[in-house]
Design an enzyme around this catalytic site. Structure first.
Site, mmCIF file in Angstrom:
data_model
loop_
_atom_site.group_PDB
_atom_site.id
_atom_site.type_symbol
_atom_site.label_atom_id
_atom_site.label_comp_id
_atom_site.label_asym_id
_atom_site.label_seq_id
_atom_site.Cartn_x
_atom_site.Cartn_y
_atom_site.Cartn_z
ATOM 1 N N SER A 74 0.795 -1.234 0.000
ATOM 2 C CA SER A 74 0.000 0.000 0.000
ATOM 3 C C SER A 74 0.823 1.277 0.000
ATOM 4 O O SER A 74 0.248 2.363 -0.156
ATOM 5 C CB SER A 74 -0.952 0.014 1.200
ATOM 6 O OG SER A 74 -1.998 -0.903 1.011
ATOM 7 N N THR A 75 2.122 1.185 0.134
ATOM 8 C CA THR A 75 2.965 2.367 -0.031
ATOM 9 C C THR A 75 2.664 3.028 -1.374
ATOM 10 O O THR A 75 2.752 4.249 -1.517
ATOM 11 C CB THR A 75 4.448 1.973 0.040
ATOM 12 O OG1 THR A 75 4.687 1.270 1.263
ATOM 13 C CG2 THR A 75 5.354 3.190 -0.024
#
Length: 397
Positions: A74-75
């Site tokens: 999810s970065t």
């Protein structure tokens, strides 16, 4: 970095500004054994590099090197969101316009009034990836996934508060950006982020020639003693855990996290492959009032908007109050005084990156080791390393 080396080429030598030695020490402490895997951390202060180090193992018998990249989950939401903010800065996107203004098919099933602002703060009610993409085939097919999202009915809980779009968020903003510009998202990422910032290693669809650099993530993504698919079906039927399973437990996700097929697709909610220096450079522009290397990347007004909290309500997926920004959340660090204006995004397993406009600091941490020995979701590495770096930046004035 030598004067003849391209701006976006990975530095071959580590660098530690003496003021940030404590952050470097905390990083190296976490990669003492092969079982710790490998990782890298990079940081910029007022647009100048102050930290660029790496350690550990990218595979069982291969050391992490200067050019290693890894899956950061999810970065990538922060990276994808930055593309949209660049478009907004040129007047191509208005946060308060309905998404359907740019993507007409999105108006289906009662979504005609959902705005870009709501979409970018997880208030569109489209968190349920298990419903939208019930098979790996749909998950990997960008067009099919986008069409399913456009046709989906939003969850009514969106009126009560945000619901983290763990997997769907990236495809939603990618399709929005593509509709606005008429370009595919891989091209947009290169034109709007990688090229202007000299940050090549920001990929969703990874170039074939660069795949040998990707670290092997471990351990196997497994939430318990049962197979991923079985666990997902069970949890999706339990009231207290249903939303988490719906949002994050996409069918076949455990297999795709370790499969080369993940690098053939564009799924900006979770399949980003990055280097720490590239992430840190992107966030350096945000931390430095939109300017990097003397060039304006985002307007001062845009930077101020990015730090604004969009909702303080409890997230019905996560069960906490994340204080969502526009595509970001605040940096969560091990410090007494949190950086209140910070923006960033962490990923499954522990990787993440953020910017703090108050100190001018940006930092990125990436690792192929998912979580710790008890669970794969996350651990305290980013919090400790980032906290030490923030204190150093505050001390530097």
């Amino acid at each position: 970095m030598s004067s003849t080396q391209p701006r976006d080429a990975p530095a071959r030598e580590m660098y530690v500004d003496p003021r940030f030695r404590s952050a470097a020490d905390r990083f190296f402490e976490r990669f003492q054994r092969r079982g710790d895997g490998g990782g890298a951390v990079a940081a910029y202060l007022h647009g100048e590099k102050v930290l660029d180090v790496w350690a550990g193992w990218r595979a069982k018998d291969t050391r992490w090197t200067h050019d290693t990249v890894t899956l950061c989950f999810s970065t990538g939401k922060g990276v994808a969101s930055t593309v949209v903010h660049r478009l907004a800065d040129r007047g191509l996107v208005d946060y308060d316009q309905p998404v359907a203004t740019y993507w007409p098919e999105f108006a289906a099933a009662g979504k005609e009034r959902i705005t870009v602002r709501e979409l970018m703060s997880h208030r569109a009610g489209l968190h349920n990836v298990r419903e939208v993409a019930p098979t790996q085939k749909v998950l990997l097919d960008y067009r099919a996934f986008a069409d399913a999202l456009a046709a989906a009915r939003p969850d009514p809980r969106r009126f009560q508060g945000p619901g983290y779009h763990a997997v769907t968020y990236g495809n939603l903003v990618a399709e929005l950006a593509a509709r606005v510009t008429g370009k595919d998202f891989t091209t947009l990422l290169k034109e709007e982020v990688s090229d202007p910032l000299g940050a090549e290693e920001l990929w969703f669809h990874v170039p074939q020639e660069s795949r040998v650099r990707i670290a092997r993530v471990f351990p196997t993504v497994k939430p318990g003693p049962m197979p991923w698919s079985t666990t997902g079906r069970i949890l999706s039927g339990l009231p207290g855990l249903r939303a988490i399973a719906e949002a994050g437990m996409a069918e076949g996700f455990d297999e795709l996290a370790r499969s080369p097929r993940a690098h053939d697709a564009v799924m900006p909610g979770w399949n980003g492959v990055f280097s720490a220096p590239a992430l840190a450079r992107m966030y350096a522009a945000i931390a430095n009032d939109g300017v990097l290397d003397g060039n304006r990347y985002l307007s001062s007004e845009r930077i101020a908007q990015l730090s604004e909290t969009q909702t303080r309500r409890r997230d019905y997926v996560l069960g906490i109050r994340p204080h969502w920004r526009l595509g970001f959340h605040p940096a969560w660090l091990r410090v007494e005084r949190m950086p209140r204006r910070s923006v960033g995004h962490y990923g499954f397993g522990g990787s993440g990156a953020w910017a703090d406009p108050e100190t001018g600091l940006s930092l990125a941490f990436v690792s192929n080791r998912l979580g710790n020995r008890l669970q794969p979701i996350a651990d305290g590495r980013m919090s400790a390393i980032g906290g030490a770096a923030l204190e150093a930046a505050r001390a530097a004035g």
